[in-house]
Design an enzyme around this catalytic site. Structure first.
Site, PDB file in Angstrom:
ATOM      1  N   PRO A 125       0.772  -1.248   0.000  1.00  0.00           N
ATOM      2  CG  PRO A 125       0.026  -0.934   2.188  1.00  0.00           C
ATOM      3  CD  PRO A 125       0.732  -1.922   1.297  1.00  0.00           C
ATOM      4  CB  CYS A 126       3.035   2.866  -2.480  1.00  0.00           C
ATOM      5  SG  CYS A 126       2.181   2.467  -3.997  1.00  0.00           S
TER       6      CYS A 126
END
Length: 154
Positions: A125-126
Site C-alpha cells: 500500500p504505497c
C-alpha cells in the site's frame, strides 16, 4: 494479464509461481524492468489469487498481502521499503519522513523513490504514504486513485 477493477484497468504480471506486479495501465514505471519472457499471458494461479484478493479488497474486506505469493523485483533497499509499506495498517497513513526515520534512512527523498517504484500497487500500500504536511503526493497511479483507495479504507 489485463483486469478491470473499480478504479480502472490494471495489468497483473506473474509467472507460474508468483505475482511480480500490479500496475494501473499507463501509470509511471508501467511494467518497468521485467523480462517479457518471464511473464505468462495465460491465466495462472497467481493471477487467480490476485483477482480474489482484489475482489475482497474492493468488497471492503481487509485481505493481507501475505496471503499472496509475491516476488517483486527490486534492490535490497527497495524491498526494505516495500516491507515497511506492507506493515502500514488499513485505515492508517504515514509520511515519507516517518518511513525514513523508521528505516534509519537519512533521506525521505530516497524513501520516496523506492515507494514510487513499488511494483505491487494496492497490495503493497504505497497509497498510504503522504507528504510531510499530510498532502496526497506522488502516487504513480494518479492522485485521484490514491484518494479513492484511502477513502475506501476508512
Amino acid at each position: 494479464m489485463p483486469l478491470s477493477i473499480p478504479l480502472g484497468q490494471i495489468s497483473l504480471l506473474a509467472d507460474e509461481e508468483s505475482l511480480f506486479g500490479i500496475y494501473f495501465v499507463g501509470q509511471a514505471y508501467f511494467e518497468c524492468g521485467f523480462d517479457v519472457a518471464q511473464i505468462v499471458e495465460r491465466e495462472v494461479a497467481p493471477h487467480r489469487e490476485a483477482k480474489a484478493w482484489l475482489d475482497d479488497y474492493f468488497a471492503g474486506c481487509k485481505p493481507k498481502p501475505s496471503r499472496l505469493r509475491l516476488a517483486p523485483h527490486g534492490t535490497a533497499f527497495q524491498h526494505q521499503v516495500w516491507s515497511a509499506l506492507a506493515a502500514i495498517p488499513y485505515g492508517q497513513t504515514t509520511t515519507y519522513g516517518q518511513l525514513a526515520t523508521t528505516l534509519n534512512c537519512k533521506s525521505a527523498q530516497a524513501i520516496g523513490f523506492a515507494v514510487g517504484k513499488n511494483p505491487l500497487s494496492i497490495i503493497v500500500p504505497c497509497h498510504r504514504v503522504l507528504g510531510a504536511d499530510g498532502s496526497l503526493t506522488g502516487y504513480a497511479g494518479g492522485i485521484e486513485r490514491k484518494a479513492a483507495l484511502l477513502e475506501l479504507e476508512k
